[in-house]
Each structure stands twice: as structure tokens, then as C-alpha cells.
Design a protein around this motif. Structure first.
Motif, PDB file in Angstrom:
ATOM      1  N   LYS A  14       0.830  -1.208   0.000  1.00 53.74           N
ATOM      2  CA  LYS A  14       0.000   0.000   0.000  1.00 53.74           C
ATOM      3  C   LYS A  14       0.872   1.269   0.000  1.00 53.74           C
ATOM      4  N   ARG A  15       0.349   2.297  -0.665  1.00 54.21           N
ATOM      5  CA  ARG A  15       0.959   3.628  -0.580  1.00 54.21           C
ATOM      6  C   ARG A  15       0.348   4.325   0.645  1.00 54.21           C
ATOM      7  N   VAL A  16       1.200   4.745   1.544  1.00 49.97           N
ATOM      8  CA  VAL A  16       0.719   5.324   2.802  1.00 49.97           C
ATOM      9  C   VAL A  16       1.038   6.814   2.818  1.00 49.97           C
ATOM     10  N   LEU A  17      -0.014   7.633   2.717  1.00 51.68           N
ATOM     11  CA  LEU A  17       0.165   9.082   2.847  1.00 51.68           C
ATOM     12  C   LEU A  17       0.405   9.391   4.311  1.00 51.68           C
ATOM     13  N   VAL A  18       1.544   9.976   4.633  1.00 48.67           N
ATOM     14  CA  VAL A  18       1.894  10.253   6.029  1.00 48.67           C
ATOM     15  C   VAL A  18       2.022  11.756   6.221  1.00 48.67           C
ATOM     16  N   ARG A  19       1.116  12.345   6.991  1.00 49.21           N
ATOM     17  CA  ARG A  19       1.237  13.779   7.307  1.00 49.21           C
ATOM     18  C   ARG A  19       2.234  13.918   8.446  1.00 49.21           C
ATOM     19  N   VAL A  20       3.329  14.600   8.195  1.00 49.40           N
ATOM     20  CA  VAL A  20       4.380  14.775   9.199  1.00 49.40           C
ATOM     21  C   VAL A  20       4.603  16.267   9.437  1.00 49.40           C
ATOM     22  N   ASP A  21       5.266  16.569  10.535  1.00 49.51           N
ATOM     23  CA  ASP A  21       5.679  17.951  10.796  1.00 49.51           C
ATOM     24  C   ASP A  21       7.193  18.005  10.763  1.00 49.51           C
ATOM     25  N   ILE A  22       7.716  18.540   9.670  1.00 49.78           N
ATOM     26  CA  ILE A  22       9.171  18.725   9.557  1.00 49.78           C
ATOM     27  C   ILE A  22       9.453  20.213   9.321  1.00 49.78           C
ATOM     28  N   ASN A  23       8.650  21.039   9.971  1.00 53.31           N
ATOM     29  CA  ASN A  23       8.823  22.491   9.888  1.00 53.31           C
ATOM     30  C   ASN A  23       9.955  22.871  10.846  1.00 53.31           C
ATOM     31  N   VAL A  24      11.174  22.602  10.388  1.00 49.03           N
ATOM     32  CA  VAL A  24      12.362  22.682  11.246  1.00 49.03           C
ATOM     33  C   VAL A  24      13.129  23.982  11.003  1.00 49.03           C
ATOM     34  N   PRO A  25      13.922  24.414  11.998  1.00 46.17           N
ATOM     35  CA  PRO A  25      14.731  25.620  11.780  1.00 46.17           C
ATOM     36  C   PRO A  25      15.855  25.380  10.774  1.00 46.17           C
ATOM     37  N   VAL A  26      16.054  26.374   9.915  1.00 48.43           N
ATOM     38  CA  VAL A  26      17.081  26.272   8.858  1.00 48.43           C
ATOM     39  C   VAL A  26      17.911  27.548   8.843  1.00 48.43           C
ATOM     40  N   GLU A  27      19.227  27.376   8.739  1.00 44.52           N
ATOM     41  CA  GLU A  27      20.119  28.533   8.579  1.00 44.52           C
ATOM     42  C   GLU A  27      21.121  28.215   7.477  1.00 44.52           C
ATOM     43  N   ASP A  28      21.297  29.163   6.568  1.00 52.38           N
ATOM     44  CA  ASP A  28      22.246  28.998   5.455  1.00 52.38           C
ATOM     45  C   ASP A  28      22.008  27.700   4.688  1.00 52.38           C
ATOM     46  N   ASP A  95       2.028  13.225  -9.291  1.00 55.60           N
ATOM     47  CA  ASP A  95       1.187  12.617 -10.321  1.00 55.60           C
ATOM     48  C   ASP A  95       0.700  11.276  -9.783  1.00 55.60           C
ATOM     49  N   PRO A  96      -0.602  11.119  -9.565  1.00 55.66           N
ATOM     50  CA  PRO A  96      -1.120   9.876  -8.985  1.00 55.66           C
ATOM     51  C   PRO A  96      -0.657   8.625  -9.733  1.00 55.66           C
ATOM     52  N   ALA A  97      -0.614   8.703 -11.074  1.00 55.67           N
ATOM     53  CA  ALA A  97      -0.211   7.527 -11.860  1.00 55.67           C
ATOM     54  C   ALA A  97       1.243   7.156 -11.584  1.00 55.67           C
ATOM     55  N   ALA A  98       2.122   8.176 -11.528  1.00 61.67           N
ATOM     56  CA  ALA A  98       3.550   7.914 -11.291  1.00 61.67           C
ATOM     57  C   ALA A  98       3.772   7.315  -9.902  1.00 61.67           C
ATOM     58  N   LEU A  99       2.983   7.755  -8.937  1.00 60.26           N
ATOM     59  CA  LEU A  99       3.167   7.258  -7.570  1.00 60.26           C
ATOM     60  C   LEU A  99       2.648   5.834  -7.400  1.00 60.26           C
ATOM     61  N   LYS A 100       1.964   5.309  -8.420  1.00 63.06           N
ATOM     62  CA  LYS A 100       1.507   3.916  -8.356  1.00 63.06           C
ATOM     63  C   LYS A 100       2.625   2.960  -8.761  1.00 63.06           C
ATOM     64  N   ASP A 101       3.656   3.493  -9.413  1.00 61.81           N
ATOM     65  CA  ASP A 101       4.721   2.637  -9.944  1.00 61.81           C
ATOM     66  C   ASP A 101       6.027   2.761  -9.172  1.00 61.81           C
ATOM     67  N   LEU A 102       5.944   3.126  -7.896  1.00 65.06           N
ATOM     68  CA  LEU A 102       7.159   3.286  -7.101  1.00 65.06           C
ATOM     69  C   LEU A 102       7.789   1.938  -6.783  1.00 65.06           C
ATOM     70  N   ASP A 103       9.110   1.911  -6.719  1.00 65.21           N
ATOM     71  CA  ASP A 103       9.806   0.690  -6.324  1.00 65.21           C
ATOM     72  C   ASP A 103       9.512   0.373  -4.863  1.00 65.21           C
ATOM     73  N   ALA A 131      -5.961  12.279  -1.643  1.00 71.22           N
ATOM     74  CA  ALA A 131      -6.402  10.894  -1.428  1.00 71.22           C
ATOM     75  C   ALA A 131      -6.056  10.008  -2.619  1.00 71.22           C
ATOM     76  N   SER A 132      -6.017  10.613  -3.823  1.00 74.17           N
ATOM     77  CA  SER A 132      -5.697   9.824  -5.022  1.00 74.17           C
ATOM     78  C   SER A 132      -4.232   9.398  -5.059  1.00 74.17           C
ATOM     79  N   LEU A 133      -3.411   9.989  -4.181  1.00 73.59           N
ATOM     80  CA  LEU A 133      -1.974   9.663  -4.163  1.00 73.59           C
ATOM     81  C   LEU A 133      -1.663   8.440  -3.313  1.00 73.59           C
ATOM     82  N   GLY A 134      -2.624   7.986  -2.510  1.00 79.49           N
ATOM     83  CA  GLY A 134      -2.330   6.895  -1.581  1.00 79.49           C
ATOM     84  C   GLY A 134      -3.494   5.945  -1.406  1.00 79.49           C
TER      85      GLY A 134
END
Length: 395
Positions: A14-28, A95-103, A131-134
Motif C-alpha cells: 500500500k501507498r501510505v500518505l503520512v502527514r508529518v511535521d518537519i517544519n524545522v529551523p534552517v540557517e544557510d 502525479d497519482p499515476a507515477a506514484l503507483k509505480d514506485l519501487d 487521497a488519489s496519491l495513496g
């Protein structure tokens, strides 16, 4: 609240859509603090081990529905790959179609969801597209769960859904601390202003045995009792509100504990001279004096209260902890709470940006039962509010 976890889901193939929080501090162009990235690794690894393909959805900054190159999630890729020990695929325009063919074994990161104006509007069309992506939706971003956005709430209604490991840990810790706590239960609520935490205080006095108030907001409560605190930070227009909260606490049997002494200075800077003065209804400070931290008697009283507790919730410092020596009370109380937690006498849950920084400064964040990195969502949960991203998982 009933919500499924990864243990309840069949993820093989299955393709699992995972909502994550990676709103991290960035410098340079470099991530400077990987805490949020490190915390999502168990969820991603679990999905991979169950034969699923993680497709990560996340926001970064506040682009307000426009493509802002400086807010591209591409900047997080090196830190993500380092944390996972795994190469990732970055997708700007999914692209939903491309994400169906992932290794098998792929991990995908989709570009900043907030580049689309439909995200924050929780547009049904965007939710349907996501929703069409997963095949399965997994929310592992408690810190964004107080937002009803397409990637946090809308899409959850369109796919089989569950909580990720970080979301699961967060919800379990908060239920243990506030929904079904072992008693006696207390909270430390600190910080600068009562105005930012009125709903929190009003909710807590109906649920706690002890409420310990510190920081600048304690000054407003002391002023409500009659103290004249000179140049101290306080909110005169909220004295009536403070009185109302204290009256509600009396009616619910919640003891409110205020500082009984404080570190008083005439200037707010590192290494400023100070004196320790008693604080109470009869206190009269000079016009240029200000209370910047709780004093040793207050710390002893807080530590004494800890001895009788089984559960402690912490949100906000006890003084102006960013500037020594006005971090003394916060550090001392944090160390005592950590000792009792290590000894198995206390369940301790803390959250909020300043709180996490204060516990890190005290060197005890790892000793608390749970430390939440979710600022606004943590606060709204403590206020008793329903979080859309959590409610969608149980629906």
C-alpha cells in the motif's frame, strides 16, 4: 477516544500518505535542529517494515498559498535521508499515476502542501487529489492537528486512516496526563501573559488538584490579591479575569499556588543585580523594581507540592529563564520533577516552545515522561478543545 494505529492497518503493497511535521529551523540552507525529523523516523520505518510505501506530506513556513522557493521542503532532504539512512524521492508536482509505480522500499517527500492555496482552506478538491496519491492515510503530525487543513483533516475522511507512532505517543501521553490522570494531578502554567492562556487556566481549574502559576502571569494574580509590583510585567485589565479564575478554583477544589517570594531587579539584563523579596497581598515595590523570577521559598513550596503528586503537566517557565540568574526557579523545579519521574513517583508531561527550551537548558528534557514539541496543538488540547486532525482519525 477511539483511533487506529499502524498496528491495526494492513500496509503490505500500500501507498501510505503520512502527514508529518518537519517544519524545522534552517540557517544557510541547512537544518539546525533535527528533533522533529528524528521523531518521525519510527513511523516511516514501521511502514517500510510492513511492506508499505511512505509518501510524506508536510508544510514548511508560511508561504500563504504561493510557491516560495525559499520555503521548499527540498532543504530538509539531507537531514531526512541522514536520519532514515535511506535515499528519498522528492516530488514537486505529484502525479497519482507515477506514484503507483514506485519501487518497493521507496520513501517519497511531496513539496510543501502550503504552496497550494487550497491546503489551508481545506478545499474538498485538494483533499480528493491528495487521497488519489495513496491507499491509506496516516497522521503523524499532532503539532498540526489543531489546523483543519486538506492534508491534516480533509483527506482523513477519504481513506482508511490511523495515527502514526509520534501521534500515538502524543495522544497517549496527553490522555494519561489530563483525560484520565492518576491523582493528585497538578499543572505548572507559566509564561509572560495571562491573556494568552485564559482558556487554558479556566479549563484546568476544573480538572486539577493543584495549579502552580509562574512567570509574568503570576504577577497579574498577585496584583489581583492587592500586591503593588512596580515595573513588573502584568496585565491590569485582566485582574478581574484572574479573580474569576481564582473564584472558580475555589468552587472546584483546585488549589492555586502563587510565588511567595521573588527575585526583584531594577533592570532586565543578564547578570543584573537583584534582591530576594517576599511576595503577597501587602507587597509594595518601588516604581522601577520588577519581579523576574520566583524565589527560593517559592521553589521549595513547588518542590513540596511535587512530593504529593502522581501526575504533573508543565507549560511555561517560572521566570525570565532566557536571562541568568532568572532561570533559577525553572531549572530547580524542572530538576526536582525529573528526579521524581526517574524514581517512578511521577508522570510528567511538558509542552510548548519555551517549556521545551527551558527543560533542555536544565538538561532534564529526556527525564520527563513525555515532552511534546507541539506548541499550539498542545495548548489547545489542554484548553479542552477538539483538534480537527485528531477528530478526523476517530470518525
Amino acid at each position: 477516544m477511539a483511533w487506529k494505529t499502524l498496528d491495526d492497518m494492513d500496509l503490505d503493497g500500500k501507498r501510505v500518505l503520512v502527514r508529518v511535521d518537519i517544519n524545522v529551523p534552517v540557517e544557510d540552507g541547512r537544518v539546525t535542529d533535527t528533533t522533529r525529523i528524528d521523531r518521525i523516523v519510527p513511523t516511516i520505518e514501521d511502514i517500510l517494515s510492513k511492506g508499505g510505501t511512505p509518501i510524506l506530506l508536510a508544510h514548511f513556513g508560511r508561504p500563504k498559498g504561493k510557491v516560495v522557493p525559499e520555503m521548499s521542503l527540498r532543504v530538509t532532504l539531507p537531514a531526512l535521508e541522514n536520519a532514515l539512512g535511506h535515499k528519498m524521492t522528492f516530488v514537486e508536482r505529484p502525479d497519482p499515476a507515477a506514484l503507483k509505480d514506485l519501487d518497493h522500499g521507496s520513501v517519497v517527500l511531496i513539496e510543501n502542501t502550503r504552496f497550494a492555496p487550497q491546503e489551508e482552506a481545506n478545499d474538498p478538491g485538494m483533499a480528493k487529489f491528495l487521497a488519489s496519491l495513496g491507499d491509506v492515510y496516516c497522521n503523524d503530525a499532532f503539532s498540526a492537528a489543531h489546523r483543519a487543513h486538506a492534508s491534516t483533516e480533509g483527506v482523513a475522511h477519504l481513506l482508511p486512516n490511523c495515527a502514526g507512532r509520534l501521534m500515538q505517543a502524543e495522544l497517549s501521553a496527553l490522555e494519561q496526563a489530563l483525560s484520565q490522570p492518576k491523582r493528585p494531578v497538578a499543572a505548572i502554567v507559566g509564561g509572560a501573559k495571562v491573556s494568552t492562556k485564559i482558556e487554558l487556566l479556566e479549563n484546568l481549574v476544573g480538572k486539577l488538584d493543584v495549579l502552580i502559576i509562574g512567570g509574568g502571569m503570576a504577577n497579574t494574580f498577585l496584583a489581583a490579591k492587592g500586591a503593588q509590583l512596580g515595573a513588573s510585567l502584568l496585565e491590569p485589565d485582566l485582574i478581574e479575569t484572574a479573580n474569576g479564575i481564582m473564584a472558580k478554583a475555589d468552587s472546584t477544589g483546585c488549589t492555586i499556588q502563587l510565588p511567595v517570594d521573588g527575585l526583584v531587579a531594577r533592570e532586565f539584563k543578564q547578570g543584573a543585580g537583584y534582591e530576594t523579596l517576599k511576595l503577597g497581598p501587602d507587597t509594595v515595590l518601588e516604581d522601577d523594581q520588577m519581579v523576574l523570577d520566583a524565589g527560593p521559598e517559592s521553589v521549595a513550596a513547588i518542590a513540596g507540592a511535587f512530593e504529593n503528586l502522581q501526575t504533573l503537566i508543565w507549560n511555561g517557565p517560572l521566570g525570565a529563564f532566557e536571562i541568568p540568574p532568572f532561570d533559577t526557579a525553572t531549572v530547580a523545579a524542572a530538576k526536582r520533577a525529573a528526579e521524581l519521574t526517574r524514581a517512578g513517583q511521577l508522570v510528567s508531561v511538558a509542552g510548548g516552545g519555551d517549556t521545551v527550551a527551558a527543560l533542555n537548558a536544565a538538561g532534564v528534557a529526556d527525564d520527563f515522561s513525555y515532552v511534546s514539541t507541539a506548541g499550539g496543538a498542545f495548548l489547545e488540547w489542554m484548553e479542552g478543545k477538539t483538534l480537527p486532525g485528531v477528530a478526523a482519525l476517530s470518525g
